[in-house]
Design a protein around this motif. Structure first.
Motif, PDB file in Angstrom:
ATOM      1  N   PRO A 362      10.915  11.489  11.236  1.00 25.85           N
ATOM      2  CA  PRO A 362      10.520  12.435  12.284  1.00 25.85           C
ATOM      3  C   PRO A 362       9.414  13.374  11.799  1.00 25.85           C
ATOM      4  O   PRO A 362       9.165  13.477  10.598  1.00 25.85           O
ATOM      5  CB  PRO A 362      11.804  13.230  12.508  1.00 25.85           C
ATOM      6  CG  PRO A 362      12.426  13.281  11.139  1.00 25.85           C
ATOM      7  CD  PRO A 362      12.108  11.951  10.500  1.00 25.85           C
ATOM      8  N   ASN A 363       8.803  14.062  12.763  1.00 29.99           N
ATOM      9  CA  ASN A 363       7.755  15.032  12.448  1.00 29.99           C
ATOM     10  C   ASN A 363       8.404  16.362  12.067  1.00 29.99           C
ATOM     11  O   ASN A 363       8.875  17.109  12.918  1.00 29.99           O
ATOM     12  CB  ASN A 363       6.831  15.223  13.646  1.00 29.99           C
ATOM     13  CG  ASN A 363       5.668  16.150  13.336  1.00 29.99           C
ATOM     14  OD1 ASN A 363       5.614  16.770  12.278  1.00 29.99           O
ATOM     15  ND2 ASN A 363       4.741  16.255  14.265  1.00 29.99           N
ATOM     16  N   LEU A 364       8.435  16.657  10.773  1.00 29.90           N
ATOM     17  CA  LEU A 364       9.051  17.898  10.306  1.00 29.90           C
ATOM     18  C   LEU A 364       8.061  19.058  10.270  1.00 29.90           C
ATOM     19  O   LEU A 364       8.450  20.194   9.993  1.00 29.90           O
ATOM     20  CB  LEU A 364       9.669  17.692   8.919  1.00 29.90           C
ATOM     21  CG  LEU A 364      10.785  16.655   8.835  1.00 29.90           C
ATOM     22  CD1 LEU A 364      11.438  16.680   7.457  1.00 29.90           C
ATOM     23  CD2 LEU A 364      11.841  16.882   9.915  1.00 29.90           C
ATOM     24  N   GLN A 365       6.790  18.777  10.542  1.00 35.28           N
ATOM     25  CA  GLN A 365       5.801  19.856  10.599  1.00 35.28           C
ATOM     26  C   GLN A 365       5.793  20.527  11.964  1.00 35.28           C
ATOM     27  O   GLN A 365       5.134  21.530  12.158  1.00 35.28           O
ATOM     28  CB  GLN A 365       4.409  19.305  10.279  1.00 35.28           C
ATOM     29  CG  GLN A 365       4.260  18.828   8.842  1.00 35.28           C
ATOM     30  CD  GLN A 365       2.857  18.337   8.540  1.00 35.28           C
ATOM     31  OE1 GLN A 365       2.109  17.965   9.441  1.00 35.28           O
ATOM     32  NE2 GLN A 365       2.496  18.346   7.275  1.00 35.28           N
ATOM     33  N   ASN A 366       6.532  19.959  12.922  1.00 33.44           N
ATOM     34  CA  ASN A 366       6.522  20.469  14.287  1.00 33.44           C
ATOM     35  C   ASN A 366       7.835  21.118  14.680  1.00 33.44           C
ATOM     36  O   ASN A 366       8.076  21.327  15.857  1.00 33.44           O
ATOM     37  CB  ASN A 366       6.223  19.318  15.272  1.00 33.44           C
ATOM     38  CG  ASN A 366       4.861  19.477  15.903  1.00 33.44           C
ATOM     39  OD1 ASN A 366       4.076  20.306  15.483  1.00 33.44           O
ATOM     40  ND2 ASN A 366       4.577  18.676  16.909  1.00 33.44           N
ATOM     41  N   ILE A 367       8.697  21.398  13.696  1.00 35.87           N
ATOM     42  CA  ILE A 367       9.954  22.064  14.031  1.00 35.87           C
ATOM     43  C   ILE A 367       9.617  23.398  14.691  1.00 35.87           C
ATOM     44  O   ILE A 367       8.885  24.208  14.127  1.00 35.87           O
ATOM     45  CB  ILE A 367      10.799  22.293  12.763  1.00 35.87           C
ATOM     46  CG1 ILE A 367      11.138  20.956  12.088  1.00 35.87           C
ATOM     47  CG2 ILE A 367      12.066  23.058  13.101  1.00 35.87           C
ATOM     48  CD1 ILE A 367      11.940  20.011  12.936  1.00 35.87           C
ATOM     49  N   PRO A 368      10.108  23.643  15.910  1.00 41.01           N
ATOM     50  CA  PRO A 368       9.684  24.836  16.670  1.00 41.01           C
ATOM     51  C   PRO A 368      10.118  26.133  16.008  1.00 41.01           C
ATOM     52  O   PRO A 368      11.222  26.242  15.485  1.00 41.01           O
ATOM     53  CB  PRO A 368      10.367  24.650  18.033  1.00 41.01           C
ATOM     54  CG  PRO A 368      11.510  23.738  17.761  1.00 41.01           C
ATOM     55  CD  PRO A 368      11.078  22.834  16.650  1.00 41.01           C
ATOM     56  N   VAL A 369       9.232  27.120  16.049  1.00 33.75           N
ATOM     57  CA  VAL A 369       9.529  28.411  15.423  1.00 33.75           C
ATOM     58  C   VAL A 369       9.193  29.593  16.330  1.00 33.75           C
ATOM     59  O   VAL A 369       9.478  30.740  15.986  1.00 33.75           O
ATOM     60  CB  VAL A 369       8.757  28.572  14.093  1.00 33.75           C
ATOM     61  CG1 VAL A 369       9.231  27.545  13.087  1.00 33.75           C
ATOM     62  CG2 VAL A 369       7.247  28.467  14.300  1.00 33.75           C
TER      63      VAL A 369
END
Length: 617
Positions: A362-369
């Motif tokens: 998965p895309n772990l750079q796009n975890i919402p913050v």
């Protein structure tokens, strides 16, 4: 705008979701010659303008001679005798139980029954390898139990191709051979290896010609092994807690849907743009934009403008946010987790034109913050067990520091050197008030100006970002440049230089070609100017974090610490460490990140420890 033009622009901007949203694909990218980004060897004449890393213009008027692929002699060799090739350099390829080790004269072909046998034999042989995608092979060997430190990849032609032309829409061996090779591409594992060995010489010469050989050798190539180790390690999830969170999201989504139905007066498919448009613009009579053949536009930007018009809008936007968290992140991460609860993202070095890494599957750079609920996702990324801890290190304002360094602006440089709050200093300069009189609102607006300037923001966009009239935003920008004269001069010079050369460079010599500057389309030319301003900053930031990753990984291993890099998110690195080694690992992380390069301003790192990613922030 034609489909090809739109695809090209969105690809340059790295707006992948918009490409999918508009149903575009690489097949649409056949735009007219004066607007198309130049690709390997497909140059235009100087009268047409533009240029590419592989064009005649970039190679000082020299066209690389296409290599002739004379089929090397094939010699079968038992896997047990691979050590006989030790110390020599070969192109390497693997396919269906066969591996090839090829030099200019001979292709040594060997069979293997299990990947672990091949991995062990290669690791013990001491051969030096060139491959098409070394990270793929390193990951393969790691999964088979080999150590990445024992497998020596001295060249990687896909990384060469990327450094030469980062804007290419993917990298395929057969396409590279079609452009640079002569004759047909050989078949089978030996054919691939033979093509690799020939293309290596072409690409290394090109990298040398454009001054990027050092960038490739010292950053991109060694980074592949670091990324393979990180992918193999993965990041532990608290799957039980995430499963509970998923159930909560489902309940929240259901409750929000009920509120939307109540405000609409009926039930409908909230996820259908057509049905949503009918409810909002025909039944509730909200002001609509232009209706297209497929219906009303119900994108986030349209709905944000409609927030004051009706309470249903806020509910819809919140519903979408929760649905995204539920499907993409909670469900997606649980599906991606392995039997030990670890997720293994795939890092790509060859996707972003800026030089940045991307993450997928998965895309772990796009975890919402940005939302409170989104930030909760970080709670579920945890250290492997109670004896271990996460160390999170994040560069502080790295792009602004690079702007001060590259632009040689004395005012901003002095602020960073003295350790002052650069946003407060900017507010003092822009609003012409003493530093101790800067209000929180002034600082907030100055921060938006600071970061906006890096991306070539205009008064219209700034006005929207900070909620002021366009004329006021224009005054802010004017005052900014009046105080930061070095930055004003740099941005103008960067655009003029890019127009003259056709490209811009990072502080490490990474080039980005900007054919949009010569486009007949005003919008594309304006985009090209923003790229010329920002790419040296953003690209230098990407180079710095990559080099820091290499240095951190080497230092942790050289000291024998039970600590390893597990994630990179743009300007942030995460190390997982035993608690006993965490103090030393933290020292190494800070030291290597802050001293990776010498600038006129200090690089500083914010470092936190915690049992979860959330605790680190």
């Amino acid at each position: 705008m034609k489909k090809g033009e739109m695809y090209t622009l969105l690809k340059e901007l790295e707006f992948t979701s918009h490409i999918k949203k508009f149903g575009l694909s690489e097949a649409d990218a056949s735009v007219s010659a004066d607007e198309q980004t130049e690709r390997f060897g497909e140059s235009k004449t100087s009268a047409e303008g533009g240029g590419s890393a592989a064009s005649d213009d970039v190679s000082d008027g020299k066209t690389a001679e296409k290599p002739r692929l004379s089929a090397p002699a094939i010699e079968d060799i038992p896997l047990s005798e691979l050590k006989k090739l030790g110390g020599r350099s070969f192109a390497f390829a693997v396919s269906e139980g066969e591996a090839a080790f090829c030099d200019a004269e001979t292709c040594y072909r060997t069979e293997f029954a299990a990947l672990s046998e091949l991995a062990s034999a290669v690791a013990d042989s001491g051969v030096r390898l060139t491959a098409f995608d070394s990270k793929k092979y390193l990951s393969m060997f790691l999964s088979a139990g080999a150590s990445s430190d024992k497998v020596i990849f001295e060249d990687d032609i896909i990384l060469c191709a990327y450094v030469i032309d980062p804007a290419r829409n993917g990298y395929d061996l057969s396409e590279m051979w079609e452009i640079y090779g002569q004759g047909s591409l050989g078949e089978g594992v030996c054919g691939e290896a033979a093509a690799v060995i020939y293309l290596r010489d072409v690409f290394l010469q090109k990298l040398s010609d454009v001054g990027m050989l050092k960038l490739y050798r010292e950053i991109e190539l060694p980074l592949a092994a670091v990324l393979a180790d990180m992918e193999h390690a993965g990041f532990k999830l608290d799957t039980a807690a995430l499963t509970d969170f998923l159930e909560m999201l489902k309940e929240t989504e259901t409750e929000q849907a009920k509120r939307i139905y109540m405000l609409a007066g009926r039930e409908f498919n909230i996820n259908s743009p057509k049905q949503l448009g009918e409810v909002l613009f025909e039944e509730l009579k909200l002001p609509a934009g232009k209706k297209t053949k497929t219906g009303y536009s119900t994108g986030a930007e349209i709905l944000e403008k409609l927030r004051p018009e009706h309470p249903i809008i806020s509910e819809i936007l919140e519903y979408r946010a929760v649905a995204k968290l539920r499907s993409t992140y909670a469900e997606g991460l649980l599906k991606a987790a392995d039997g030990e609860g670890r997720v293994h993202t795939v890092f790509s070095q060859t996707t972003a034109v800026t030089g940045r890494l991307s993450s997928s599957e998965p895309n772990l750079q796009n975890i919402p913050v940005r939302t409170e609920l989104g930030r909760e996702m970080r709670r579920f990324f945890i250290a492997s067990d109670q004896s271990r801890v996460l160390i999170d290190a994040d560069y502080s304002q790295i792009e602004l520091r690079l702007l001060a360094h590259i632009a040689r602006d004395q005012v901003m440089t002095d602020a960073f050197v003295s350790g002052e709050d650069v946003h407060a200093v900017t507010a003092s300069q822009v609003f012409d008030v003493p530093l101790d009189k800067v209000t929180p609102e002034m600082r907030k607006r100055a921060k938006a100006v600071n970061f906006g300037i890096v991306y070539g923001i205009g008064e219209f966009s700034l006005a929207q970002d900070i909620g002021v009239p366009r004329k006021v935003a224009g005054e802010y920008i004017k005052n900014y440049f009046a105080k930061y004269t070095g930055i004003d001069a740099y941005l103008s010079a960067a655009v003029e230089s890019a127009k003259a050369l056709g490209y811009v460079e990072t502080i490490f010599g990474r080039r980005r070609y900007i054919p949009e500057l010569t486009s007949a389309k005003a919008m594309l030319r304006a985009f090209g100017e923003r790229v010329a301003m920002n790419s040296p900053i953003q690209g230098s930031s990407a180079d710095i974090i990559k080099l820091a990753m290499i240095n951190v990984s080497r230092a942790l291993k050289s000291e024998g610490l039970d600590a390893r890099l597990i994630l990179q998110i743009h300007d942030e690195l995460i190390v997982e460490s035993s608690k006993s080694d965490a103090p030393r690992a933290s020292e190494i992380l800070r030291r290597e990140m802050e001293n990776v390069v010498s600038l006129t301003v200090p690089l500083t790192v914010d470092l936190q420890l915690g049992s979860s990613w959330f605790e680190c922030k």
